[in-house]
Every structure is written in structure tokens, then in C-alpha cells.
Design a protein around this motif. Structure first.
Motif, PDB file in Angstrom:
ATOM      1  N   UNK A   1       0.836  -1.205   0.000  1.00 17.38           N
ATOM      2  CA  UNK A   1       0.000   0.000   0.000  1.00 17.38           C
ATOM      3  C   UNK A   1       0.866   1.247   0.000  1.00 17.38           C
ATOM      4  N   UNK A   2       0.428   2.299  -0.719  1.00 12.60           N
ATOM      5  CA  UNK A   2       1.219   3.526  -0.741  1.00 12.60           C
ATOM      6  C   UNK A   2       1.375   4.143   0.641  1.00 12.60           C
ATOM      7  N   UNK A   3       0.424   3.898   1.522  1.00 19.25           N
ATOM      8  CA  UNK A   3       0.493   4.508   2.846  1.00 19.25           C
ATOM      9  C   UNK A   3       1.572   3.863   3.717  1.00 19.25           C
ATOM     10  N   UNK A   4       2.101   2.740   3.291  1.00 21.11           N
ATOM     11  CA  UNK A   4       3.217   2.147   4.024  1.00 21.11           C
ATOM     12  C   UNK A   4       4.403   3.099   4.030  1.00 21.11           C
ATOM     13  N   UNK A   5       4.533   3.889   2.951  1.00 20.52           N
ATOM     14  CA  UNK A   5       5.621   4.873   2.899  1.00 20.52           C
ATOM     15  C   UNK A   5       5.446   5.917   3.989  1.00 20.52           C
ATOM     16  N   UNK A   6       4.206   6.314   4.255  1.00 15.47           N
ATOM     17  CA  UNK A   6       3.956   7.310   5.290  1.00 15.47           C
ATOM     18  C   UNK A   6       4.103   6.708   6.676  1.00 15.47           C
ATOM     19  N   UNK A   7       3.701   5.451   6.817  1.00 17.46           N
ATOM     20  CA  UNK A   7       3.762   4.800   8.134  1.00 17.46           C
ATOM     21  C   UNK A   7       5.191   4.671   8.626  1.00 17.46           C
ATOM     22  N   UNK A   8       6.135   4.551   7.711  1.00 16.26           N
ATOM     23  CA  UNK A   8       7.530   4.385   8.097  1.00 16.26           C
ATOM     24  C   UNK A   8       8.318   5.688   8.047  1.00 16.26           C
ATOM     25  N   UNK A   9       7.649   6.780   7.649  1.00 17.70           N
ATOM     26  CA  UNK A   9       8.346   8.070   7.544  1.00 17.70           C
ATOM     27  C   UNK A   9       8.758   8.555   8.933  1.00 17.70           C
ATOM     28  N   UNK A  10       9.923   9.169   8.989  1.00 21.79           N
ATOM     29  CA  UNK A  10      10.418   9.692  10.259  1.00 21.79           C
ATOM     30  C   UNK A  10      10.182  11.193  10.390  1.00 21.79           C
ATOM     31  N   UNK A  11       9.855  11.868   9.299  1.00 23.85           N
ATOM     32  CA  UNK A  11       9.556  13.301   9.364  1.00 23.85           C
ATOM     33  C   UNK A  11       8.176  13.490   9.983  1.00 23.85           C
ATOM     34  N   UNK A  93      -1.241  10.295  -3.512  1.00 19.50           N
ATOM     35  CA  UNK A  93      -2.364  11.070  -4.037  1.00 19.50           C
ATOM     36  C   UNK A  93      -3.675  10.323  -3.806  1.00 19.50           C
ATOM     37  N   UNK A  94      -4.604  10.990  -3.135  1.00 18.89           N
ATOM     38  CA  UNK A  94      -5.935  10.429  -2.931  1.00 18.89           C
ATOM     39  C   UNK A  94      -6.998  11.333  -3.527  1.00 18.89           C
ATOM     40  N   UNK A  95      -8.058  10.733  -4.021  1.00 18.03           N
ATOM     41  CA  UNK A  95      -9.209  11.510  -4.458  1.00 18.03           C
ATOM     42  C   UNK A  95     -10.479  10.745  -4.095  1.00 18.03           C
ATOM     43  N   UNK A  96     -11.611  11.349  -4.410  1.00 19.38           N
ATOM     44  CA  UNK A  96     -12.892  10.767  -4.015  1.00 19.38           C
ATOM     45  C   UNK A  96     -13.898  10.890  -5.149  1.00 19.38           C
ATOM     46  N   UNK A  97     -14.821   9.961  -5.165  1.00 18.13           N
ATOM     47  CA  UNK A  97     -15.932  10.013  -6.105  1.00 18.13           C
ATOM     48  C   UNK A  97     -17.230   9.870  -5.319  1.00 18.13           C
ATOM     49  N   UNK A  98     -18.345  10.259  -5.914  1.00 17.51           N
ATOM     50  CA  UNK A  98     -19.649  10.103  -5.269  1.00 17.51           C
ATOM     51  C   UNK A  98     -20.427  11.394  -5.150  1.00 17.51           C
ATOM     52  N   UNK A  99     -19.760  12.528  -5.330  1.00 20.80           N
ATOM     53  CA  UNK A  99     -20.425  13.830  -5.424  1.00 20.80           C
ATOM     54  C   UNK A  99     -20.020  14.462  -6.745  1.00 20.80           C
ATOM     55  N   UNK A 135      -1.831   7.554 -13.711  1.00 17.65           N
ATOM     56  CA  UNK A 135      -1.269   6.556 -12.793  1.00 17.65           C
ATOM     57  C   UNK A 135      -0.723   7.171 -11.515  1.00 17.65           C
ATOM     58  N   UNK A 136      -0.918   8.482 -11.301  1.00 20.71           N
ATOM     59  CA  UNK A 136      -0.513   9.088 -10.035  1.00 20.71           C
ATOM     60  C   UNK A 136      -1.556   8.871  -8.940  1.00 20.71           C
ATOM     61  N   UNK A 137      -2.735   8.391  -9.299  1.00 21.03           N
ATOM     62  CA  UNK A 137      -3.770   8.136  -8.297  1.00 21.03           C
ATOM     63  C   UNK A 137      -3.407   6.900  -7.473  1.00 21.03           C
ATOM     64  N   UNK A 138      -3.247   7.097  -6.181  1.00 17.37           N
ATOM     65  CA  UNK A 138      -2.935   5.992  -5.272  1.00 17.37           C
ATOM     66  C   UNK A 138      -4.156   5.476  -4.528  1.00 17.37           C
ATOM     67  N   UNK A 139      -5.087   6.372  -4.240  1.00 15.71           N
ATOM     68  CA  UNK A 139      -6.239   6.044  -3.392  1.00 15.71           C
ATOM     69  C   UNK A 139      -7.492   6.660  -3.973  1.00 15.71           C
ATOM     70  N   UNK A 140      -8.554   5.848  -4.129  1.00 22.09           N
ATOM     71  CA  UNK A 140      -9.852   6.356  -4.590  1.00 22.09           C
ATOM     72  C   UNK A 140     -10.883   5.992  -3.538  1.00 22.09           C
ATOM     73  N   UNK A 141     -11.539   7.026  -2.987  1.00 20.90           N
ATOM     74  CA  UNK A 141     -12.452   6.853  -1.863  1.00 20.90           C
ATOM     75  C   UNK A 141     -13.892   7.165  -2.259  1.00 20.90           C
TER      76      UNK A 141
END
Length: 323
Positions: A1-11, A93-99, A135-141
Motif C-alpha cells: 500500500x502507498x500509505x506504508x511509505x507514510x507509516x515508516x516516515x520519520x519526518x 495522491x488520494x481523491x474521491x468520487x460520489x459527489x 497513474x498518479x492516483x494511489x487512493x480512490x475513496x
């Protein structure tokens, strides 16, 4: 998952994301937009403002950006920035659909957005998002799921979403309303071929609205990344609008009320990414101070005591004017 990069970030600021709801369109419900945005709210003016925020956010360690089809031209603005900054290949990068955005770039409109969680809307908006973000879309909510949303029971939609996940795009949902906890728990039960469908959940949680906390902890324990929106309650927890305990803690810590409000969310053990909804570079800088605010047990208790009844909170939010 792309968020694994954030989970291990030290900043520290890697766990603060930038949401584009306030700058992707001329009208929104945050307080004091008249002093936050330029007098000219034309497309190019807000494109420039969005790019200024993205520049500042990236320079200060922010690595998650959140857009939506209904945030006016947020996806377009973000796509332009990403193309101009190929070095920013570590941004999630996350985005959303439904509205569907329906305000026609006006502050005053009969309807700013129209909600539809049906399959046809997903297929249309997925194509629209893909045309911009590729292909920059990582997350679609799924945007703003409530417990009665057909998106929780539509098996054909679930199959299409599972297909998207198989292509490498993480599937998530956001929630809203006084029964967020019920919607989150219902989403945790959604499976396709025996596998959980949703891998992230984005919910409103702040010092005034804590009712989803236990369900978000359950989502975290189930392996989902938790993204928190509206950590400043659309401006009710920032500046002079903030309740006295927040302003007092902020004064003691030498930061703004906004930083204290976001720090309260960041200190939740289940919070993966906390969104800043900044509309100015100065607001963003103030928000990012949240990463270094120390909230001891006594301060957390004082902030937790601010929680309102969920029904009352959401009635207040519904009454906020688009401005």
C-alpha cells in the motif's frame, strides 16, 4: 500500500496531509474565507493559490494530498502541479468520487454538489479522475458514506471497486454525519471473494466531534489506514473562534489554536494521516506546528471535555454558509 511509505516516515509532518476542499473551488463552508482567499476567485487565481500551497507543503515534508471530484477543479490543479514537479514522485495522491460539483464556479449556488453512490457515477467519475491524474492516483475513496448509503450493499459496485484495487489503486471511503461509527463498522464488514474491500477510512474527528473514535480504532486494528478530516471543525477550533481551553493551551505552547486542535487528533494512536485544510501558506505553516505540540494527559483531558453531542455538532455544521 502507498500509505506504508507514510507509516515508516520519520519526518513528523509526513503524517499531516493537505486537503484541497478549500482551494479547489470558490465556495466552501469554512469560516472566514473572505479573509483567507484573494478577492479574485477565478480559476487561475485559485490554481495559483493551490500550487503555492502544494509547493509549501512539499517543502515542509507533507507527503499526502487529498482531492475529490466535487472539489471544483482540485484534481486538475493537483495534476498540473504533479506534472510540473516530477521530483515529487513520493507524494501519495488520494481523491474521491460520489459527489458531482454543480456550482458552476460560483460562491452562491442552488446546489454546490449532488451526491450519488451508484455504479454509473463511479464509472463516469473514475474515468474523469483517470483522465486528470492517470497513474498518479494511489487512493480512490467513496465520498461521504453514511450508514444508509447503497455503496455499502451494492455487490456489483463492490466488484468494480475490487477490480480497481487489482489494478493497484487502494480503495477507501470517507464518512460523515452523526452515525459515522455505524458506517465505519458496516464498511469493515464488506468483502469481495472473502477479502476486505476497503483499506482506508477517512472520517471527521476533532475536539468537538469524537463519536467515531472507537470505530476508527477498530478500523486501525483491522489494518486500515485512518485519515482524519475536519480536525479544526471547519474553523470552529482555530483563531479567536476556538474555545478557551484550546486558546489557553496554545498560548502556553507558543503556537496557534489550530496547531493544538490538530495535535489533539495526531495524538490518537489510530490516526495515520491528519488533514490540513489550509487556504493560505501561513495557515499551513501554523497547522504543521501540530507535529511538535506536546499534549500531556491533563491537556488531553481538557480538550476531550469539549466534545459535543454528535447530532448537535452535525446540525451546526449543516448550518454553516457557503462563502
Amino acid at each position: 500500500m502507498p500509505f506504508a511509505r507514510l507509516a515508516t516516515a520519520t519526518t513528523p509532518t509526513a503524517h499531516i496531509g493537505l486537503g484541497l476542499a478549500a482551494v479547489g473551488r470558490p465556495g466552501y463552508i469554512n469560516l472566514h474565507r473572505d479573509r483567507d482567499l484573494p478577492g479574485d476567485r477565478g480559476v487561475e487565481a485559485l490554481r495559483e493559490r493551490t500550487h503555492e500551497l502544494l509547493d509549501a507543503a512539499y517543502a515542509q515534508g507533507v507527503r499526502y494530498v487529498d482531492a475529490a471530484r466535487s472539489y471544483g477543479r482540485s484534481e486538475e490543479f493537483l495534476a498540473d502541479w504533479l506534472k510540473a514537479h516530477p521530483e515529487a514522485d513520493d507524494v501519495v495522491v488520494g481523491s474521491k468520487w460520489g459527489y458531482t460539483y454543480t456550482a458552476d464556479w460560483k460562491v452562491e449556488a442552488e446546489a454546490h454538489e449532488v451526491k450519488d453512490h451508484g455504479l454509473a457515477t463511479f464509472l463516469r467519475q473514475r474515468a474523469e479522475t483517470g483522465a486528470l491524474l492517470g497513474d498518479r492516483l494511489d487512493l480512490y475513496q467513496i465520498h461521504s458514506v453514511t450508514v444508509d448509503s447503497p455503496a455499502l450493499t451494492d455487490r456489483e459496485l463492490h466488484a468494480r471497486l475490487a477490480g480497481l484495487a487489482a489494478e493497484g489503486v487502494t480503495v477507501g471511503l470517507s464518512t460523515s454525519g452523526p452515525r459515522q461509527a455505524d458506517a465505519i463498522r458496516a464498511a469493515l464488514a464488506v468483502t469481495v471473494d472473502g477479502e476486505p474491500l476497503f483499506r482506508t477510512v477517512q472520517a471527521t474527528f476533532n475536539a468537538l466531534e469524537t463519536s467515531a473514535g472507537a470505530a476508527l480504532a477498530e478500523a486501525h486494528d483491522a489494518g486500515l489506514t485512518v485519515i482524519v478530516k475536519e480536525g479544526m471543525a471547519n474553523g470552529r477550533l482555530a483563531g479567536t473562534e476556538a474555545p478557551a481551553p484550546i486558546r489557553e493551551i496554545a498560548a502556553d505552547a507558543g503556537v496557534g489554536a489550530d496547531a493544538v486542535a490538530l495535535a489533539f487528533v495526531l495524538c490518537q494512536p489510530w490516526a495515520g494521516v491528519v488533514l490540513s485544510g489550509a487556504a493560505t501558506v501561513d495557515q499551513l505553516a501554523g497547522n504543521l506546528h501540530a507535529a511538535v505540540v506536546d499534549l500531556d494527559e491533563e491537556r488531553r483531558f481538557r480538550l476531550g471535555a469539549l466534545a459535543e453531542d454528535p447530532e448537535a455538532y452535525w446540525r451546526c455544521r449543516a448550518a454553516l454558509p457557503w462563502a
